[in-house]
Design a protein around this motif. Structure first.
Motif, short mmCIF file in Angstrom:
data_model
loop_
_atom_site.label_atom_id
_atom_site.label_comp_id
_atom_site.label_asym_id
_atom_site.label_seq_id
_atom_site.Cartn_x
_atom_site.Cartn_y
_atom_site.Cartn_z
N ASN A 121 24.49 35.91 33.95
CA ASN A 121 24.57 37.02 34.90
C ASN A 121 25.70 36.79 35.92
N PRO A 122 26.92 36.71 35.42
CA PRO A 122 28.02 36.41 36.34
C PRO A 122 28.36 37.60 37.22
N SER A 123 28.72 37.32 38.44
CA SER A 123 29.21 38.38 39.33
C SER A 123 30.64 38.74 38.92
N ARG A 124 31.13 39.88 39.43
CA ARG A 124 32.52 40.26 39.14
C ARG A 124 33.48 39.16 39.60
N ASP A 125 33.20 38.60 40.78
CA ASP A 125 34.09 37.54 41.29
C ASP A 125 34.06 36.31 40.38
N GLU A 126 32.88 35.99 39.88
CA GLU A 126 32.79 34.82 38.98
C GLU A 126 33.55 35.07 37.68
N VAL A 128 36.15 37.11 37.31
CA VAL A 128 37.58 37.06 37.63
C VAL A 128 38.05 35.62 37.74
N ALA A 129 37.26 34.80 38.44
CA ALA A 129 37.65 33.40 38.61
C ALA A 129 37.69 32.67 37.28
N HIS A 130 36.71 32.98 36.42
CA HIS A 130 36.64 32.29 35.13
C HIS A 130 37.81 32.68 34.24
N ARG A 143 39.50 46.89 32.11
CA ARG A 143 38.59 47.14 30.98
C ARG A 143 37.99 45.83 30.47
N LEU A 144 38.75 44.78 30.51
CA LEU A 144 38.23 43.46 30.11
C LEU A 144 37.04 43.07 30.98
N LEU A 145 37.19 43.21 32.29
CA LEU A 145 36.12 42.80 33.21
C LEU A 145 34.88 43.66 33.00
N THR A 146 35.07 44.95 32.81
CA THR A 146 33.93 45.84 32.56
C THR A 146 33.22 45.46 31.27
N ALA A 147 33.98 45.16 30.24
CA ALA A 147 33.37 44.79 28.95
C ALA A 147 32.58 43.50 29.06
N ILE A 148 33.08 42.55 29.81
CA ILE A 148 32.35 41.28 29.98
C ILE A 148 31.04 41.54 30.72
#
Ligand code: FES
Ligand code: FES
Length: 159
Positions: A121-126, A128-130, A143-148
């Motif tokens: 259950n990663p946050s958006r910030d997590e 992005v950092a990863h 779109r990548l972040l939304t898909a993850i």
């Protein structure tokens, strides 16, 4: 003279003839015909060549194949389930039409899968950092972040 090196890739053991110093990327592509990991910079800077080794992402362009005997290597091709069903991440990337030219996505997929395997259950910030250090020249990051995020929700049974 080539060495004989035993490696395990996507659950299959292979015996390959290669100099031990050869980057894993070339062995995957030239010896095993796996094209998911791609040559981008060749300098461990872009992530196009990333694969998982024992669940951790490495840059295969700078990793000598001779260091990987006994390790479990997973490429983007190996993320699918044993029955051939795609990984939820792969399905959500397609649904979001995230890949454009697709060149970076072999590396993007394994990097994101690494995260979801350890943080359901990663946050958006997590996220992005990863994903930092993985470069997409097509600029598909939103779109990548939304898909993850959607893949994570599905894997938790929430979508
Ligand atoms: S090709 Fe390996 S990090 Fe760019
Ligand atoms: S989709 Fe083209 S480089 Fe990422």
């Amino acid at each position: 003279m080539a060495d004989t090196i035993e490696i395990t890739v996507n659950g299959e053991r292979h015996s390959v003839e290669a100099d031990a110093a050869t980057p894993l990327l070339y062995v995957l592509s030239d010896n095993l015909g796996l094209k998911g990991a791609r040559f981008g910079c060749g300098l461990a800077q872009c992530g196009a060549c990333s694969v998982l080794v024992d669940g951790r992402e490495i840059r295969s362009c700078v990793t000598p194949v001779g260091t990987l005997t006994g390790a479990k290597i997973t490429t983007a091709e190996g993320l699918s389930a044993a029955n051939g069903n795609p990984h939820p991440l792969q399905e959500e990337l397609i649904a979001a039409q995230a890949p454009q030219c697709g060149y970076c996505y072999g590396g993007m997929m394994v990097k994101a899968a690494e995260l979801l395997a350890t943080n359901p259950n990663p946050s958006r910030d997590e996220i992005v950092a990863h994903m930092d250090g993985h470069i997409c020249r097509c600029g598909t990051y939103p779109r990548l972040l939304t898909a993850i995020e959607k893949a994570a929700a599905r894997m938790r049974g929430n979508a």
